[in-house]
Design an enzyme around this catalytic site. Structure first.
Site, short mmCIF file in Angstrom:
data_model
loop_
_atom_site.label_atom_id
_atom_site.label_comp_id
_atom_site.label_asym_id
_atom_site.label_seq_id
_atom_site.Cartn_x
_atom_site.Cartn_y
_atom_site.Cartn_z
N ASP A 107 0.83 -1.20 0.00
CA ASP A 107 0.00 0.00 0.00
C ASP A 107 0.86 1.25 0.00
O ASP A 107 2.09 1.18 0.12
CB ASP A 107 -0.97 0.01 1.20
N ASP A 133 -8.12 -2.33 13.78
CA ASP A 133 -9.50 -2.52 13.28
C ASP A 133 -9.60 -3.71 12.34
O ASP A 133 -10.61 -3.88 11.66
CB ASP A 133 -9.99 -1.24 12.60
N HIS A 182 -7.65 -4.36 9.65
CA HIS A 182 -7.27 -4.18 8.24
C HIS A 182 -5.97 -4.91 7.94
O HIS A 182 -5.11 -5.07 8.81
CB HIS A 182 -7.22 -2.71 7.84
N GLU A 195 -9.70 -1.36 4.84
CA GLU A 195 -10.43 -1.01 6.04
C GLU A 195 -11.74 -1.80 6.14
O GLU A 195 -12.18 -2.40 5.15
CB GLU A 195 -10.72 0.50 6.04
#
Ligand code: GLP
Length: 260
Positions: free
Chosen positions: A66, A135, A137, A142
């Site tokens: 990413d 979270d 990811h 996400e």
């Protein structure tokens, strides 16, 4: 899915062993690279092996997971620069053999499509190193990400921006709002997934990843569908696993010659 619970330094050695195995496995091996704190001990171990034992990255290709959108070319938190600093430059990896999605492109969808083509042209990723967000990811996929998604633009959650503010002088407003990330479908095509997590703040995400229902709410749960996924966790990150005893027993009885 294999779960290994061990001290962080042991986890780093296990992951480095798997990377070393891939580097020697074929002419032009392909490694998937992650940023964040989780892989740093693995990179340090690989650098040590490069310096002390001659481990070579010269024929490997590297593809990053990413990249932030909108950071200047010389920004130290641009992931391309982070990977250069944390591993590529330290092991003499030729810059043209390490690629990431181009977060500075004027046509971002075209840059995402080009990135997918370049991974495919290299023959796909042999081993993908992964961290996990609090979270759930992976990459920057996400919650709510399509489990079949490809490289694309994503909006970062406020939670992720707060988590990553430590890399931006603790100023959350300095953390970009958008990123480009390999999709979950892209990541799932890597032949081996090796995810590392340490610390109690990762315990809930690890519990969901290994034992929760597969759901876009916890994107890493898609890894339950992968035929060769390895989860390397320390005691704190493993602290909410319901079947921790079983994972320990399974790993303890594994033949020592068998790698991850
Ligand atoms: C970032 C990265 C992820 C990484 C995650 C966890 O958001 N895009 O690839 O896995 O953070 O980071 P850390 O390992 O620092 O906890």
């Amino acid at each position: 899915m294999e779960v290994v619970i061990a001290p962080a330094q042991e986890l780093a050695v296990l992951a480095a062993d798997a990377v070393e195995g891939v580097l020697g496995s074929r002419g032009e091996p392909v490694l998937g690279l992650a940023t964040g704190s989780s892989p740093l001990a693995v990179y340090d171990e690989l650098v040590r092996r490069h310096v002390e034992e001659g481990l070579s990255f010269g024929r490997a290709w590297g593809f990053m997971l990413d990249e932030y959108v909108g950071l200047s070319a010389d920004h130290p938190q641009r992931y391309r620069n982070v990977i250069a600093t944390e591993i590529a430059d330290r092991v003499g990896w030729p810059a043209e053999r390490v690629a990431g999605p181009d977060g500075a492109a004027t046509d971002l969808p075209a840059a995402c499509a080009a990135y997918e083509r370049s991974i495919a042209a290299a023959g796909g990723v042999d081993l993908q190193i992964l961290g996990i967000g609090t979270d759930g990811h992976i990459g920057f996929n996400e919650p709510g990400s399509s489990l079949a998604s490809r490289t694309r633009i994503k909006t970062l959650t406020q939670q992720t921006r707060v988590d990553n503010a430590r890399f931006f002088d603790d100023e959350v407003d300095q953390v970009p709002t958008h990123c480009l990330t390999q999709g979950l479908g892209t990541i799932m095509e890597a032949r081996h997934l090796v995810l590392l997590a340490t610390g109690r703040h990762k315990a809930q995400a690890i519990h969901q990843l290994v034992e929760g229902p597969v759901s876009a709410l916890w994107p890493a749960t898609v890894m339950q569908w992968h035929p060769h996924a390895t989860v390397l966790v320390d005691e704190a990150a493993a602290s909410r696993l319901q079947l921790a005893g079983y994972y320990r027993q399974t790993y303890a009885s594994k033949p020592s010659w068998q790698g991850l």
